[in-house]
Design a protein around this motif. Structure first.
Motif, PDB file in Angstrom:
ATOM      1  N   ASP A  98       0.795  -0.955   0.177  1.00 17.33           N
ATOM      2  CA  ASP A  98       0.237  -0.314   0.243  1.00 17.33           C
ATOM      3  C   ASP A  98       1.078   1.148  -0.278  1.00 17.33           C
ATOM      4  N   LEU A  99       2.077   0.971  -0.489  1.00 17.64           N
ATOM      5  CA  LEU A  99       3.556   2.196  -0.328  1.00 17.64           C
ATOM      6  C   LEU A  99       2.216   3.039  -1.121  1.00 17.64           C
ATOM      7  N   PRO A 100       2.242   3.375  -2.433  1.00 24.12           N
ATOM      8  CA  PRO A 100       1.351   3.662  -3.464  1.00 24.12           C
ATOM      9  C   PRO A 100       0.948   4.918  -2.860  1.00 24.12           C
ATOM     10  N   PHE A 101      -0.006   4.226  -2.064  1.00 22.59           N
ATOM     11  CA  PHE A 101      -0.908   4.828  -1.283  1.00 22.59           C
ATOM     12  C   PHE A 101      -0.903   6.462  -0.764  1.00 22.59           C
ATOM     13  N   ALA A 102       0.293   5.722  -0.032  1.00 23.49           N
ATOM     14  CA  ALA A 102       0.831   6.130   0.998  1.00 23.49           C
ATOM     15  C   ALA A 102       1.509   7.475   0.562  1.00 23.49           C
ATOM     16  N   LEU A 103       2.015   7.286  -0.058  1.00 25.44           N
ATOM     17  CA  LEU A 103       3.425   7.791  -0.226  1.00 25.44           C
ATOM     18  C   LEU A 103       2.517   9.705  -1.614  1.00 25.44           C
ATOM     19  N   PRO A 104       2.776  10.100  -1.064  1.00 19.37           N
ATOM     20  CA  PRO A 104       2.300  11.598  -1.831  1.00 19.37           C
ATOM     21  C   PRO A 104       2.817  11.354  -2.458  1.00 19.37           C
ATOM     22  N   THR A 105       1.547  11.617  -4.283  1.00 14.51           N
ATOM     23  CA  THR A 105       2.048  11.284  -5.781  1.00 14.51           C
ATOM     24  C   THR A 105       3.431  11.834  -5.779  1.00 14.51           C
ATOM     25  N   ALA A 106       3.601  13.587  -5.485  1.00 16.14           N
ATOM     26  CA  ALA A 106       5.207  14.294  -5.747  1.00 16.14           C
ATOM     27  C   ALA A 106       6.057  13.930  -5.361  1.00 16.14           C
ATOM     28  N   VAL A 107       6.122  12.671  -4.167  1.00 19.72           N
ATOM     29  CA  VAL A 107       7.268  12.328  -3.812  1.00 19.72           C
ATOM     30  C   VAL A 107       7.739  11.129  -4.465  1.00 19.72           C
ATOM     31  N   VAL A 111      11.209  10.089  -6.626  1.00 21.24           N
ATOM     32  CA  VAL A 111      12.527   9.549  -6.084  1.00 21.24           C
ATOM     33  C   VAL A 111      12.125   8.239  -7.061  1.00 21.24           C
ATOM     34  N   PHE A 147       3.862   1.976 -10.774  1.00 19.35           N
ATOM     35  CA  PHE A 147       3.921   2.243  -9.077  1.00 19.35           C
ATOM     36  C   PHE A 147       3.004   2.664  -9.087  1.00 19.35           C
TER      37      PHE A 147
ATOM     38  N   PHE C  38       9.976  -1.844  -7.624  1.00 19.65           N
ATOM     39  CA  PHE C  38       8.784  -1.130  -7.683  1.00 19.65           C
ATOM     40  C   PHE C  38       8.630  -0.668  -6.023  1.00 19.65           C
ATOM     41  N   LEU C  45      15.278   4.366  -0.877  1.00 23.18           N
ATOM     42  CA  LEU C  45      15.791   5.937  -1.391  1.00 23.18           C
ATOM     43  C   LEU C  45      15.556   6.839  -0.116  1.00 23.18           C
ATOM     44  N   ALA C 217      -3.672   6.538   5.309  1.00 22.02           N
ATOM     45  CA  ALA C 217      -2.917   6.287   4.071  1.00 22.02           C
ATOM     46  C   ALA C 217      -2.885   7.880   2.871  1.00 22.02           C
ATOM     47  N   ARG C 218      -4.531   7.566   2.489  1.00 23.84           N
ATOM     48  CA  ARG C 218      -4.248   8.527   1.370  1.00 23.84           C
ATOM     49  C   ARG C 218      -4.947   9.729   1.948  1.00 23.84           C
ATOM     50  N   GLY C 221      -1.405  11.082   2.717  1.00 25.90           N
ATOM     51  CA  GLY C 221      -0.641  11.163   1.072  1.00 25.90           C
ATOM     52  C   GLY C 221      -1.323  12.667   0.022  1.00 25.90           C
ATOM     53  N   PHE C 223      -1.975  14.688  -2.385  1.00 24.64           N
ATOM     54  CA  PHE C 223      -0.863  15.599  -3.221  1.00 24.64           C
ATOM     55  C   PHE C 223      -1.488  16.851  -4.307  1.00 24.64           C
ATOM     56  N   ALA C 267       2.036   4.707   6.865  1.00 15.36           N
ATOM     57  CA  ALA C 267       1.694   4.053   6.672  1.00 15.36           C
ATOM     58  C   ALA C 267       1.654   1.741   7.397  1.00 15.36           C
ATOM     59  N   LEU C 271       0.184  -0.649   8.768  1.00 12.22           N
ATOM     60  CA  LEU C 271      -0.099  -1.882   7.750  1.00 12.22           C
ATOM     61  C   LEU C 271       0.486  -3.056   8.538  1.00 12.22           C
TER      62      LEU C 271
END
Lengths: 275, 343, 284
Positions: A98-107, A111, A147, C38, C45, C217-218, C221, C223, C267, C271
């Motif tokens: 679920d990382l892609p849900f939580a990580l802001p899209t800009a980040v 990255v 991603f 991915f 990073l 989470a959304r 996050g 943006f 997140a 989880l």
């Protein structure tokens, strides 16, 4: 079905759903429609059939399609592995999905661009071994969208696999079916509607994605310029009508897509119910 | 049993919610002092970070009042649009007059003659457009003509989304006109070649700097003079060089008080002094240190060595922003035609 | 003789029920390779950059007032949006899965719609409604109500974006479950609420918790949409994701990735906690 006479709460539940849906989603979205009405039909058509706009539609839809297809394939493998097998660190990998849900899209964009830039870790590897540049090319858009799409596919397929009744597999096996037959005749048809949903959600999300894409796309007109960027460009030029016209067309396409998928699912559910 | 745990969790959540909301209220009431909101474009972050404390000190000395200043930075077009849509900026300090003009054209937030209200076209500092290349200048980039050569990869933002990029574009355009007896056809050809060499079109000046520096894309970055020196300071003078071309454009980033907002907020006095004080010797010193060209003669003389002398065309000579915008950057304008060719 | 055939058949059946080792290893390798490439790599990073100048730099980036204000705003936004969308999700799932009515698939599609609206648009529609030039712009100005470029606007945009998450998790599950248990309880005279709390809720709690976590989470996050309605005033209307972008554009890489690491960390911690809970549950 003649259920529900006994079930309570239909009116309040549906009432609340519809009111809340209208307030939060439908009324705000309707402003798009009204704003576009300020344009005549001819103007509207002229805007969305402008060759630059069409080119960006092609870029967005192609990239989203390819990304959704790739993500669907890997997503199914990942879901399968996470549900059916045990291995070290499974819980951690599971949480990571679920990382892609939580990580802001800009980040995510920053990255991924760092990793796939020509001097980056993977970018350099790909450049040296196969001579392909990922970041700042259309391929970069695909990478960003994969991603973004991962959780959509994995999280729609996973519950179905979990619920999947293994006795069906056992029955088939006792009738002498091979592993390949069991998978292609029994498992796959059952998870197919879920894959389809995951694919559609990924695709619909990918077409509209902005935050992560602009960092890695290169944004060259006709080559790697996505639709949302064109919308932003119109906004920057104080052209609200133009922006809403393009946005509305995107919305209609997404809506139709989701609607078709929901019908397909309904159909698949009914068909499997008859089996 | 289970439901109990459930309710307990809900109670804890509700408790947390109330605490945080309480905190928010406390912080809001603590901001009782007058605050000024300066809505600016991207590269001025460092400048106003330094100028704001100076002004706060100055205002305190002058009136005894402690003010707070809030900053918002972003692309100039986006920022102007936010102000139009109701972002309550007391002052705007943007990259080009065109975007501030829209505050009059679209919503009458400022008077029509806003640009004549402060000295020097309401621009307390000016800048110009230069190049940043990698150390040793491996592609031997000296002037605009070198940017159109085959095999040179150029990084510049998209002029449709970035104010700074419009200055870049117009500098190149003027250079081409000058060297081709004012032939527009030749200038179009020149601009076309230049943008064909563009490896990335970021949406803003900062994005381009990142592409050039962090992503190691391109041989040359076209950018503001102040941004170019910031690159040297931030990322090492041992890695990059600034190249000043023979000819460029006088970039005037103007400032304006947003009448409608300051009247409503009762900030007229602070807002006008905030902008006027930018012209003071102390402020001009900070401006020069941040590699913006000061408009004060004495300070300009003091920092003369820092700012190479070159021939500069002005936006007025190009017919003003309205014409330039319509001709070059509007849909199907000259910039779009570059990419339309052969499609 | 027949015993031998029997075992042969058994092993054949067993083989048909399990993937051969090479398939198993291959699939695990593909899945993990994909996840590492991915997901782990980007996460790594983020952490690497966040700690690139050491623990102290990381800590001071986080304790800086602007970061704190952004974190607070992000938490507040999540605290408002998540409960609202949770209540909605339950109501919508109840209506859709427990009753038959006209326009049901239209309703389901409309609930999904925010997933597929470009984040840019999700922000713009609120500007069109509440901006100074918008539908309610003048009224709001006259009454000095701030929505856009203030906390309410950020909350509205976040509500929109996270709208489908809980409903999406619950609808398929409740459809699968059917309503026999609930009907039984009701016919035994239990009240509607009691049935819901004692029958439905325990059955759907994992999916519900899961939907809430994803929604959260959304919400933290988001943006694109928030960026449009925020106004980017430092220390005031910057959420954590916006603060990350601002820091990155300030060339403050540590600050940017420190902020990102919090979002990623939140997140992952929630989880992992959730899967631990599930694990404990299944042990019992």
């Amino acid at each position: 079905m003649s259920q529900s006479n006994i079930m309570p709460g239909f009116k309040p539940a549906l009432g609340f759903t519809v009111v809340y849906l209208s307030l939060v989603v439908l009324i705000p979205l309707s402003t798009l429609v009204f704003n576009s009405f300020q344009l005549s039909w001819d103007d509207y058509v002229a805007i969305i059939t402008h060759k630059r706009v069409l080119a960006s539609f092609r870029v967005s839809f192609m990239a989203a399609l390819i990304a959704a297809a790739i993500a669907s394939f890997f997503g199914v493998v990942v879901a399968w592995v996470l549900v059916r097998y045990t291995f070290a660190g499974k819980r951690f990998f599971h949480a990571l999905i679920d990382l892609p849900f939580a990580l802001p899209t800009a980040v995510a964009g920053i990255v991924l661009a760092t990793i796939f830039q020509p001097s980056g870790f993977l970018g350099k590897l790909l450049m040296d071994t196969v001579g392909v540049q990922v970041a700042f090319k259309p391929l970069g858009i695909v990478v960003a969208l994969i991603f973004i799409s991962i959780p959509f596919v994995v999280r729609t397929v996973e519950p179905v696999l979990l619920e999947f009744d293994t006795s069906m597999e056992e029955a088939a096996a006792s009738m002498g079916a091979s592993r390949v037959q069991i998978f292609s005749k029994i498992i796959f048809p059952n998870i197919f509607p879920a894959i389809l949903t995951g694919f559609a959600l990924s695709f619909a999300r990918g077409v509209g994605e902005y935050g992560s894409v602009i960092f890695i796309a290169g944004n060259i007109p006709y080559v790697s310029e996505v639709v949302p960027l064109l919308i932003v460009t119109k906004l920057e030029q104080y052209d609200m009508e133009g922006a809403t016209a393009i946005a509305l067309s995107m919305l209609v396409v997404s809506f139709l897509l989701l609607f078709v998928i929901n019908l397909l699912q309904l159909w698949a559910r009914k068909r499997s119910g008859q089996l | 049993m289970n439901t109990n745990i459930w309710f307990n969790q809900l109670r804890v959540l509700a408790h947390m919610a109330l605490t945080v909301m309480g905190l928010m209220l406390i912080t809001n009431t603590a901001l009782a002092e007058r605050t000024l909101l300066n809505v600016s474009y991207d590269p001025t972050r460092e400048l106003y970070k330094e100028y704001n404390p100076l002004f706060i000190q100055h205002w305190k000395a002058k009136t005894g009042e402690t003010v707070a200043i809030q900053q918002s930075h972003g692309g100039a077009g986006k920022q102007a649009r936010a102000v139009l849509d109701g972002l309550e900026a007391d002052v705007v300090t943007l990259a080009l007059a065109y975007d501030i003009d829209q505050l009059y054209n679209k919503a009458r937030l400022i008077p029509e003659n806003w640009q004549s209200l402060l000295p020097n076209n309401s621009s307390p500092y000016t800048s110009t457009i230069v190049f940043v290349v990698r150390k040793g200048n491996p592609k031997q980039i000296k002037d605009w003509i070198d940017l159109t050569k085959d095999g040179v990869s150029v990084v510049t933002p998209n002029p449709k989304t970035s104010g700074g990029a419009r200055w870049n574009y117009l500098a190149a355009w003027s250079y081409a006109l000058k060297h081709n007896n004012n032939s527009e056809a030749a200038a179009k050809d020149f601009i076309g070649k230049l943008y064909k060499n563009a490896a990335v079109l970021d949406t803003g000046a900062r994005g381009s700097t990142t592409s050039f520096v962090e992503r190691e894309i391109g041989d040359v970055l076209i950018t503001w003079e102040n941004e170019a020196y910031l690159v040297l300071n931030e990322f090492g003078a041992d890695k990059y060089e600034v190249v000043t071309p023979s000819f460029s454009i006088l970039a005037e980033p103007p400032v304006a008080v947003i009448d409608k907002v300051v009247k409503k907020n009762g900030n007229q006095d602070i807002a006008s002094d905030y902008l006027a004080y930018l012209y003071s010797k102390e402020a001009q010193e900070i401006i020069a240190k941040n590699h913006y060209r000061p408009t004060d003669k004495d300070i300009a003389a003091k920092y003369e060595k820092q700012f190479p002398n070159l021939e500069l065309v002005t936006i007025a000579q190009l017919g003003g922003w309205n014409d330039a915008q319509k001709k070059h950057f509007a849909d199907d304008g000259v910039f779009d035609q570059i990419y339309d060719q052969g499609k | 003789m027949s015993a031998v055939i029997q075992t042969k058949n058994n092993t054949k059946q067993q083989a048909a029920l399990h993937d051969p080792t090479w398939v198993r290893t291959g699939l695990i390798a593909i899945a993990l390779g994909f996840i590492v490439l991915f997901l782990c790599l980007p996460l790594g990073l983020v952490l690497f950059e966040a700690f690139s100048k050491g623990w102290t730099a990381y800590w001071s980036a986080l304790t800086q007032p602007d970061t704190q204000a952004a974190l607070k705003l992000t938490l507040l936004t999540a605290l408002v949006t998540v409960p609202l969308n949770t209540v909605f999700g339950i109501a919508a799932a109840w209506a859709i899965t427990r009753f038959e009515f006209k326009g049901k698939s239209l309703l389901t599609t409309l609930i999904d719609l925010p997933f597929s609206v470009s984040p840019v648009i999700s922000g713009v529609i609120f500007v069109l409604l509440f901006g100074a030039q918008g539908v309610f712009g003048e009224w709001l100005m006259a009454h000095d109500v701030k929505i856009i470029f203030a906390t309410p606007g950020i909350i509205l945009a976040t509500l929109f974006v996270t709208f489908p998450f809980v409903a999406r998790q619950l609808i398929p599950l409740m459809q699968e479950m059917g309503n026999e248990e609930e009907e039984a309880a009701l016919s035994l005279g239990a009240s509607g609420w009691k049935t819901f709390f004692q029958i439905t809720l325990p059955n759907i709690k994992w999916a519900l918790l899961y939907g809430v976590l994803l929604c959260n989470a959304r919400a933290m996050g988001e943006f694109g949409a928030v960026s449009v309605v925020s106004g980017h005033i430092r220390g005031m209307t910057n959420t954590l994701p916006l603060h990350v972008e601002v820091s990155y554009n300030d060339y403050d890489v540590v600050g940017a990735f420190a902020g990102a690491s919090i979002l990623a960390g939140l997140a992952i911690v929630t989880l992992v906690l959730k899967s631990l809970l599930e694990w404990k549950q299944s042990d019992r």
